[in-house]
Design a protein around this motif. Structure first.
Motif, short mmCIF file in Angstrom:
data_model
loop_
_atom_site.label_atom_id
_atom_site.label_comp_id
_atom_site.label_asym_id
_atom_site.label_seq_id
_atom_site.Cartn_x
_atom_site.Cartn_y
_atom_site.Cartn_z
N VAL A 163 107.35 21.04 22.86
CA VAL A 163 106.51 22.36 22.37
C VAL A 163 107.08 23.22 23.07
O VAL A 163 107.37 24.36 22.90
CB VAL A 163 104.77 22.00 22.70
N LEU A 164 107.44 23.63 24.14
CA LEU A 164 107.90 24.56 25.11
C LEU A 164 108.67 25.17 24.25
O LEU A 164 109.12 26.19 24.65
CB LEU A 164 108.00 24.57 26.18
N GLY A 165 109.39 24.33 24.22
CA GLY A 165 111.33 24.27 23.43
C GLY A 165 111.14 25.48 21.95
O GLY A 165 111.49 25.80 21.53
N VAL A 166 110.22 24.48 21.18
CA VAL A 166 109.86 24.28 19.91
C VAL A 166 109.49 25.91 19.61
O VAL A 166 109.51 26.72 19.21
CB VAL A 166 109.06 23.52 18.72
N GLN A 167 107.97 26.43 20.62
CA GLN A 167 106.80 27.41 20.44
C GLN A 167 107.70 28.79 20.93
O GLN A 167 107.85 29.67 20.49
CB GLN A 167 105.95 27.33 21.27
N PHE A 168 108.54 28.11 22.31
CA PHE A 168 109.46 29.49 23.08
C PHE A 168 110.69 29.52 23.21
O PHE A 168 110.94 30.58 24.13
CB PHE A 168 108.52 29.33 24.38
N GLY A 169 111.43 28.41 22.79
CA GLY A 169 112.43 28.81 23.34
C GLY A 169 113.17 28.36 24.66
O GLY A 169 114.92 28.77 25.07
N LEU A 170 112.32 27.76 25.38
CA LEU A 170 112.49 27.79 26.51
C LEU A 170 113.65 26.28 27.06
O LEU A 170 113.27 25.26 26.53
CB LEU A 170 111.48 27.26 27.50
N ASN A 171 113.68 25.99 27.77
CA ASN A 171 114.76 25.37 28.67
C ASN A 171 113.97 24.09 29.35
O ASN A 171 114.33 25.04 30.67
CB ASN A 171 116.50 25.20 28.88
N THR A 172 113.96 22.72 29.32
CA THR A 172 112.86 22.06 30.06
C THR A 172 113.39 21.16 30.18
O THR A 172 114.15 20.14 29.35
CB THR A 172 111.54 22.52 29.30
N SER A 173 113.13 20.42 30.98
CA SER A 173 113.25 18.96 31.24
C SER A 173 112.16 17.97 32.22
O SER A 173 111.61 18.91 33.27
CB SER A 173 114.68 18.64 32.41
N VAL A 174 112.27 16.86 32.24
CA VAL A 174 110.53 15.89 33.46
C VAL A 174 111.06 15.40 33.76
O VAL A 174 112.25 15.24 34.15
CB VAL A 174 110.31 15.24 32.15
N ASN A 175 111.35 16.03 35.02
CA ASN A 175 111.78 15.50 36.56
C ASN A 175 110.27 15.00 37.16
O ASN A 175 108.84 14.80 36.84
CB ASN A 175 111.85 16.45 37.04
N SER A 176 111.39 13.40 38.32
CA SER A 176 110.26 13.30 39.06
C SER A 176 109.58 13.94 39.68
O SER A 176 109.70 14.73 40.40
CB SER A 176 110.76 11.60 39.67
N ALA A 177 107.79 13.90 40.04
CA ALA A 177 107.51 14.18 41.53
C ALA A 177 107.33 14.09 43.02
O ALA A 177 106.79 14.07 43.74
CB ALA A 177 105.85 14.40 40.72
N GLY A 178 108.71 12.61 42.56
CA GLY A 178 108.47 12.18 43.84
C GLY A 178 107.63 11.22 44.94
O GLY A 178 107.96 10.63 46.35
N ALA A 179 106.76 10.30 43.09
CA ALA A 179 106.23 9.32 44.02
C ALA A 179 105.37 8.58 42.01
O ALA A 179 105.97 9.42 41.15
CB ALA A 179 104.18 10.33 44.00
N PRO A 180 105.23 7.78 42.39
CA PRO A 180 105.18 6.51 41.21
C PRO A 180 104.36 7.11 40.00
O PRO A 180 103.41 7.50 40.70
CB PRO A 180 104.99 5.21 41.87
N ASN A 181 105.63 6.81 39.50
CA ASN A 181 104.45 7.47 37.82
C ASN A 181 103.49 9.30 38.20
O ASN A 181 102.80 8.90 37.59
CB ASN A 181 103.31 6.51 37.21
N GLN A 182 104.62 9.22 38.88
CA GLN A 182 104.21 11.59 38.30
C GLN A 182 105.22 11.79 38.09
O GLN A 182 106.48 12.18 38.29
CB GLN A 182 103.67 11.86 39.98
N TRP A 183 104.83 13.11 37.16
CA TRP A 183 105.99 13.95 36.60
C TRP A 183 105.60 15.51 36.76
O TRP A 183 104.84 15.55 36.71
CB TRP A 183 106.57 13.68 35.36
N VAL A 184 106.80 15.96 36.57
CA VAL A 184 106.71 17.38 36.80
C VAL A 184 107.07 18.01 35.93
O VAL A 184 108.61 17.43 35.43
CB VAL A 184 107.16 18.39 37.76
#
Length: 212
Positions: A162-183
């Motif tokens: 949504v951030l990419g389509v809505q605003f043209g932002l380059n984003t990615s999902v990264n590990s938050a450093g804990a099991p099954n947590q994402w930023v």
């Protein structure tokens, strides 16, 4: 919306609500605000550390000026590590039955989730994104991260879409450093676009979160 709404029973508080108010609350709930069922309706509660009191004061004033709460925040404390006292501030809207849909789209069986894409596309506005960053985002060495730890990886991937389509932002999902947590990470190449969108909706003391 009259200031006297607090005298009205929650089941009679039915709106209508302006898009700016809904997107404002939408961004808050995407961060660390909670939509709480209370009696017949729902209220939105935001709690911040005392270091963010300026932001919470501004947040509460925005809602109070539009008749959604009192123009004051609550100062609370708790005992933290090493028996030290920590102070935090809390602001809350009044309870509205017409906020129940917010609770329903954000919570499934008591678990906080990301609403469907059609709802995201409607209410994830530049204002909502600014509130989200101020409430639960931070600057990295070159970009910006949204603390989406409580959401599933699939939900975070939908946010990126949504951030990419809505605003043209380059984003990615990264590990938050804990099991099954994402930023969700917003890259350095998207900072100029991000800054131009959110600056007018941010408290100056929070500019640093988007490298301003």
């Amino acid at each position: 919306m009259a200031i006297g709404q607090t005298k009205t029973k929650s089941h009679l508080r039915i709106g209508p609500h302006n898009l700016d108010v809904i997107s404002f609350l939408f961004g808050a709930i995407l961060s660390d605000a909670q939509a709480e069922r209370h009696g017949n309706g729902t209220r939105v509660v935001l709690q911040q550390e005392s270091t963010n009191r300026e932001f919470l004061t501004w947040y509460t004033s925005f809602l109070a000026m539009r008749g959604y709460t009192y123009p004051a925040i609550t100062i609370l404390s708790r005992v933290g590590a090493n028996n030290t006292k920590r102070f935090y501030s809390r602001g809350s809207t009044w309870t509205y039955t017409s906020f129940n849909w917010l609770h329903e789209c954000f919570y499934v069986k008591g678990v906080k989730v990301v609403p469907s894409n059609d709802i995201l596309f409607t209410y994830l506005t530049p204002m909502a994104l600014a509130i989200w960053i101020m409430g639960d985002g931070y600057a990295t060495a070159s970009g910006c991260r949204l603390c989406t730890n409580c959401f599933s990886k699939a939900d975070c991937e939908r946010i990126c879409h949504v951030l990419g389509v809505q605003f043209g932002l380059n984003t990615s999902v990264n590990s938050a450093g804990a099991p099954n947590q994402w930023v969700v990470y917003i890259g350095a190449d998207s900072l100029p676009t991000l800054q131009s969108m959110v600056k007018e909706h941010m408290v100056p003391s929070m500019y640093y979160k988007v490298h301003l």
